[in-house]
Design a protein around this motif. Sequence first.
Motif, PDB file in Angstrom:
ATOM      1  N   ASP A 432       4.099 -26.844  33.351  1.00 38.31           N
ATOM      2  CA  ASP A 432       3.698 -26.896  34.760  1.00 38.31           C
ATOM      3  C   ASP A 432       4.293 -28.138  35.426  1.00 38.31           C
ATOM      4  O   ASP A 432       4.767 -28.086  36.561  1.00 38.31           O
ATOM      5  N   TYR A 435       8.021 -27.712  36.183  1.00 36.69           N
ATOM      6  CA  TYR A 435       8.259 -26.908  37.382  1.00 36.69           C
ATOM      7  C   TYR A 435       7.811 -27.642  38.642  1.00 36.69           C
ATOM      8  O   TYR A 435       8.369 -27.447  39.711  1.00 36.69           O
ATOM      9  N   SER A 458       3.783 -26.755  25.848  1.00 36.08           N
ATOM     10  CA  SER A 458       2.470 -26.171  26.123  1.00 36.08           C
ATOM     11  C   SER A 458       1.344 -27.205  26.101  1.00 36.08           C
ATOM     12  O   SER A 458       0.202 -26.861  26.331  1.00 36.08           O
ATOM     13  N   PRO A 477      14.181 -19.972  30.651  1.00 38.47           N
ATOM     14  CA  PRO A 477      12.780 -19.555  30.568  1.00 38.47           C
ATOM     15  C   PRO A 477      12.617 -18.360  29.640  1.00 38.47           C
ATOM     16  O   PRO A 477      13.492 -17.494  29.576  1.00 38.47           O
ATOM     17  N   SER A 479       9.730 -15.316  28.141  1.00 38.83           N
ATOM     18  CA  SER A 479       8.519 -14.659  28.646  1.00 38.83           C
ATOM     19  C   SER A 479       7.262 -15.296  28.062  1.00 38.83           C
ATOM     20  O   SER A 479       6.216 -15.321  28.699  1.00 38.83           O
ATOM     21  N   TRP A 481       6.550 -18.216  27.857  1.00 39.39           N
ATOM     22  CA  TRP A 481       6.136 -19.371  28.676  1.00 39.39           C
ATOM     23  C   TRP A 481       5.004 -19.029  29.626  1.00 39.39           C
ATOM     24  O   TRP A 481       4.233 -19.887  30.019  1.00 39.39           O
ATOM     25  N   LEU A 482       4.946 -17.745  30.006  1.00 41.64           N
ATOM     26  CA  LEU A 482       3.892 -17.359  30.953  1.00 41.64           C
ATOM     27  C   LEU A 482       2.505 -17.659  30.388  1.00 41.64           C
ATOM     28  O   LEU A 482       1.551 -17.839  31.130  1.00 41.64           O
ATOM     29  N   ASN A 483       2.425 -17.743  29.048  1.00 44.57           N
ATOM     30  CA  ASN A 483       1.124 -18.059  28.442  1.00 44.57           C
ATOM     31  C   ASN A 483       0.738 -19.517  28.592  1.00 44.57           C
ATOM     32  O   ASN A 483      -0.412 -19.876  28.411  1.00 44.57           O
ATOM     33  N   ARG A 491       4.416 -20.150  37.257  1.00 44.20           N
ATOM     34  CA  ARG A 491       4.356 -18.732  36.912  1.00 44.20           C
ATOM     35  C   ARG A 491       5.354 -17.920  37.742  1.00 44.20           C
ATOM     36  O   ARG A 491       6.118 -17.128  37.227  1.00 44.20           O
ATOM     37  N   HIS A 492       5.346 -18.183  39.034  1.00 36.39           N
ATOM     38  CA  HIS A 492       6.244 -17.458  39.926  1.00 36.39           C
ATOM     39  C   HIS A 492       7.704 -17.677  39.533  1.00 36.39           C
ATOM     40  O   HIS A 492       8.491 -16.732  39.469  1.00 36.39           O
ATOM     41  N   ILE A 494       9.004 -18.630  36.633  1.00 33.28           N
ATOM     42  CA  ILE A 494       9.377 -18.044  35.345  1.00 33.28           C
ATOM     43  C   ILE A 494       9.582 -16.535  35.512  1.00 33.28           C
ATOM     44  O   ILE A 494      10.582 -15.974  35.075  1.00 33.28           O
ATOM     45  N   ARG A 495       8.631 -15.874  36.186  1.00 34.81           N
ATOM     46  CA  ARG A 495       8.739 -14.433  36.412  1.00 34.81           C
ATOM     47  C   ARG A 495      10.043 -14.089  37.122  1.00 34.81           C
ATOM     48  O   ARG A 495      10.772 -13.199  36.723  1.00 34.81           O
TER      49      ARG A 495
END
Length: 724
Positions: A432, A435, A458, A477, A479, A481-483, A491-492, A494-495
């Motif tokens: 976080d 980003y 994390s 990135p 996937s 990582w979303l965790n 989140r936005h 990474i997606r």
Amino acid sequence: MSSEHSDPAPEEPVPSLRHAPEPERFLVSDLCSILETYLEPEEVKTIYRAYLLGADAHDGQLRASGEAYIYHPLAVARILAEMHMDADSIAAAILHDVIEDTPVERDAISEQFGEDVAMLVDGVSKLTHLKFDSREEAQAASFRKMMLAMASDLRVILVKLADRLHNMRTVMALRPEKRRRIARETLEVYAPIAQRLGMSAIRRELEQLGFEALYPMRYRVLEASVQKIKGMRKELMRKVEGSIVRRLEEYDIQARVYGREKNLWSIYRKMRDKHLSFSEVFDVFAIRIVVENKDTCYRVLGAMHTLYKPKPGRFKDYIAIPKANGYQSLHTVLFGPHGIPIEVQIRTIAMDQVAETGIAAHWHYKSGDEHSTAAQRRAHEWLRTVMDLQHNTGNALEFMENVKVDLFPDEVYVFTPRGEIMELPRGATGLDFAYAVHTDIGNSCVAIKIDRHLAPLSTPLQSGQTVEVITAPNARPRSAWLNYVITAKARHNIRSFLKSVRRQEAVEQGRLLLENALAQRGYHQHELPKSLPALLETLNCKDEDDLFFDIGTGERLPAVIAAKLVAGTQQGEQGESEPPLIIQGAEGMVLSFANCCTPIPGDPIVGTMTAGKGIVIHRGECANVRRVSDSGRVVSVEWAAELDDEFPAGIRLVTRNERGVLARIASTISSQGANISGVTISDEDSMASTIHMVVDVRNRKHLADILRRLRHIPEVVKLMRVLA
Ligand code: MN
């Protein structure tokens, strides 16, 4: 800012905490005599024990002034004792530098004086690491919030303020640059915090000392001007005071009447900020009248208004409507002899005490009263009331905004490597943070450093940490990582990155990455090892493109796949079966666990890429990782969720030498279902031994269970996990 400054009426009373030349030495016996006036004999005894530990631990250390170190913590304890703070705070004050500056550890304090004292000392030590060195007002505000957020208990702040107060009283012993830095920090961070907690006496003294240390010349000029005016008006002042006292006697009112002096720092600031001359700022008398009860306050007001004519529009009733920091008083301005304005404050003894010591007044400990947690609850209750008050009066003051952080913590404050402060929601991780710094930084990060120690992306962040992001040009990135992110921004991003990587692009990118990795192992361009089909099968990939896609999207590491392919080709068709998955992110890779730090599941881990060895898994804090981290050969890895394996963990015990100790230790460990795979005993002396053990455990929890049981063995004096 604060109403105390925007309001024209109140002036600064004479600092009551300022002790005219301190007695040569303030001794522990002097402290005990203060404590005996309000604490239980048992508590005083405990504090004396804290003194013995502190004196022993600091033995041989000197302050910059040349004085033995222990006199500093004693002086800090004295400041808090004079505010009648509870026993835990006093003990913590005596021990406040012990964790930081001596070999005494937190556990020892907790064992001897209880967890509360240990928590307070630990909290103060953490604040000691924070250094404020910015001239920007906005940074100062964030810094103050950070300090409050870091203090798990408001008493931590009170001990820290007392510590700073004594350091300021002795600041002249420091080198000029250090003195100036400390003075600036005091004026911009500590004095406003004292102000917010309603502790005017401490705030005034911090400001006075800070001003003197930061601007010695301006201080001296102002002080001389004040002395001069005071001398000129002495006669008149005495006359006014005499009239007031006589009038109160006529009304049969018992009261304490005294003249008040303005604080030099506030005079200076008013002149500077409002471009006023000295005479414009220093043009009034100020008198305070302290009485027994509230009703008398209003009677005194009546008496004063019959003595001198009040100035219209200057009467304020802060008793009926207290200020947001709990301050209560009546303020009025009178036309004195020759029309000279006289500012008058009228309040009760209790109101006076709250005005001077603020939140500390609510810790007042009465023997036989509930213990300190109840006092703490009362103080928090007070803060809540004060906050309601603020809503009701619509008086939006900054004060509660800041203290609120402590009551309802929902943010963490961390430093960037350049010393800027970033605010993130509680629970935010290193990812976080990356980003929040910049989307590109987030998209290319591989690990973070927390206070210079490498840590996984994390890792949740805590207030006061310095966080640095480590990026690598090829990192992308994933996937998973979303965790680990909780902020919408991360989140936005990474997606949207994952989506934007179109399949074909990813396949091409993946093939290129793998070919580059193979080229480093001696393969020609476009040449793929013969072991590829076998590997595709073990990895559950449909075809080559599937594998390339995984590589291109960052799901698999090209170097890992290349190493596996090379190994597969060299081993020919022997086809040993794939070992169970232990580490995510390293599928099919030659994998080993570092001997230097013996990670076990649950430990934060990182991988280092080593030629010929594949990925070596280290604990995040391992010193060896720090050594290679700059070369960028560090990869982000995670433990697989379900593991049915055992891992060696090192522990060190110090035990008293009694018969059968080792047997008890061994049986305790095996009762927890763990094997001992190594024991070394080094005799320290005839009384105690140090034992190193390697214990095979399933994970951190398993190890923690074992350690907890071992702690129950009476002969075990010290116990810790060690790196190897
Ligand atoms: Mn200190």
